[in-house]
Design a protein around this motif. Structure first.
Motif, PDB file in Angstrom:
ATOM      1  N   GLY A  38      -7.084  -7.611 -23.983  1.00 17.12           N
ATOM      2  CA  GLY A  38      -7.526  -8.615 -22.997  1.00 17.12           C
ATOM      3  C   GLY A  38      -6.005  -9.486 -22.396  1.00 17.12           C
ATOM      4  N   CYS A  41      -7.083 -13.421 -23.398  1.00 16.32           N
ATOM      5  CA  CYS A  41      -7.300 -13.677 -24.911  1.00 16.32           C
ATOM      6  C   CYS A  41      -6.360 -12.992 -25.680  1.00 16.32           C
ATOM      7  CB  CYS A  41      -8.968 -13.188 -24.991  1.00 16.32           C
ATOM      8  SG  CYS A  41      -9.192 -11.703 -25.182  1.00 16.32           S
ATOM      9  N   VAL A  45     -10.146  -5.691 -26.313  1.00 11.83           N
ATOM     10  CA  VAL A  45     -11.449  -5.964 -25.432  1.00 11.83           C
ATOM     11  C   VAL A  45     -12.614  -5.088 -25.802  1.00 11.83           C
ATOM     12  CG1 VAL A  45     -12.155  -4.988 -23.151  1.00 11.83           C
ATOM     13  CG2 VAL A  45      -9.929  -5.781 -23.183  1.00 11.83           C
ATOM     14  N   HIS A  48     -15.556  -7.400 -27.910  1.00 14.14           N
ATOM     15  CA  HIS A  48     -16.378  -8.159 -27.142  1.00 14.14           C
ATOM     16  C   HIS A  48     -17.700  -7.625 -26.548  1.00 14.14           C
ATOM     17  CE1 HIS A  48     -13.453 -11.419 -27.606  1.00 14.14           C
ATOM     18  NE2 HIS A  48     -12.486 -10.519 -27.159  1.00 14.14           N
ATOM     19  N   LYS A  52     -16.788  -5.408 -18.726  1.00 14.32           N
ATOM     20  CA  LYS A  52     -15.184  -5.626 -18.775  1.00 14.32           C
ATOM     21  C   LYS A  52     -14.716  -5.530 -17.740  1.00 14.32           C
ATOM     22  CE  LYS A  52     -15.818  -5.423 -23.373  1.00 14.32           C
ATOM     23  NZ  LYS A  52     -16.622  -6.373 -23.673  1.00 14.32           N
ATOM     24  N   SER A  67     -11.536  -9.031 -20.960  1.00 17.42           N
ATOM     25  CA  SER A  67     -12.597  -9.103 -21.799  1.00 17.42           C
ATOM     26  C   SER A  67     -14.040  -9.284 -21.144  1.00 17.42           C
ATOM     27  CB  SER A  67     -12.626  -9.980 -22.873  1.00 17.42           C
ATOM     28  OG  SER A  67     -11.577  -9.341 -23.760  1.00 17.42           O
ATOM     29  N   SER A  68     -13.941  -9.736 -19.899  1.00 11.91           N
ATOM     30  CA  SER A  68     -15.300 -10.060 -19.279  1.00 11.91           C
ATOM     31  C   SER A  68     -15.091  -9.809 -17.684  1.00 11.91           C
ATOM     32  CB  SER A  68     -15.768 -11.326 -19.338  1.00 11.91           C
ATOM     33  OG  SER A  68     -14.889 -12.172 -18.718  1.00 11.91           O
ATOM     34  N   GLY A 124     -18.383 -11.508 -23.023  1.00 13.43           N
ATOM     35  CA  GLY A 124     -17.522 -11.442 -24.151  1.00 13.43           C
ATOM     36  C   GLY A 124     -16.853 -12.653 -24.488  1.00 13.43           C
TER      37      GLY A 124
END
Length: 173
Positions: A38, A41, A45, A48, A52, A67-68, A124
């Motif tokens: 990510g 973060c 990935v 989470h 994505k 991750s989101s 995530g």
């Protein structure tokens, strides 16, 4: 003009047309693998849950992972991030096997997705998510179950994406 000269002029014109910005091919999405880390973060990935995202810059043509979906959209809004974006993809949660495993290859162009925001869904990174779908009907089904409202990429409220809202009231689908 002889035939050889005509062919040379035609080839030159086609070459120029191929270089024009309107003819740049949009790169396809990359498959999500265990090596995807990510952007914000610095974590894997796949660790989470939830949707994505990936951004592909021009001319680099490699995925920047998120991750989101919300982090993916934030990348496009933050002034300090590169603006040479060739493609933006998010997980199509209408085709996801589960919330915990959103899929490795079910990507949709983020600019064409329907997003459910302000729902009970937690992404995530532990905040309310912008849940993407390729079909409006799938977004409506998710909305009926988890609440929220449906918006497009162009309608996405910047304060929803960049806000510091936590998921204390949220839940995972």
């Amino acid at each position: 003009m002889n035939r050889l000269a005509s062919l040379a002029v035609l080839a030159f014109a086609l070459g120029l047309a191929a270089c024009s910005p309107e003819n740049k091919a949009v790169p396809p999405p990359f498959a999500l693998t265990e090596t995807a880390m990510g952007r914000y973060c610095g974590m894997n990935v796949l660790e989470h849950p939830g949707p994505k995202g990936q951004v592909i810059l021009d001319p680099v043509r490699e995925a920047i992972w998120f991750s989101s979906a919300r982090d993916t959209l934030a990348f496009t809004m933050l002034p300090e991030e590169p603006k040479t974006i060739a493609a933006i993809y998010v997980s199509d949660m209408g085709k996801a096997p589960t919330w915990e495993e959103p899929g490795a290859e079910n990507w949709i162009d983020a600019r064409k997705a329907f997003y459910v925001i302000e729902s009970a869904a937690v992404g995530g990174m532990g905040v309310r998510e912008a849940v993407p779908f390729s079909q409006r009907s799938a977004a409506e089904s998710f909305q009926a179950e988890k609440g929220g409202r449906i918006v497009t990429f162009g309608e996405m409220p910047q304060d929803y994406i960049l806000g510091a809202e936590t998921a204390s009231a949220g839940e995972q689908p």
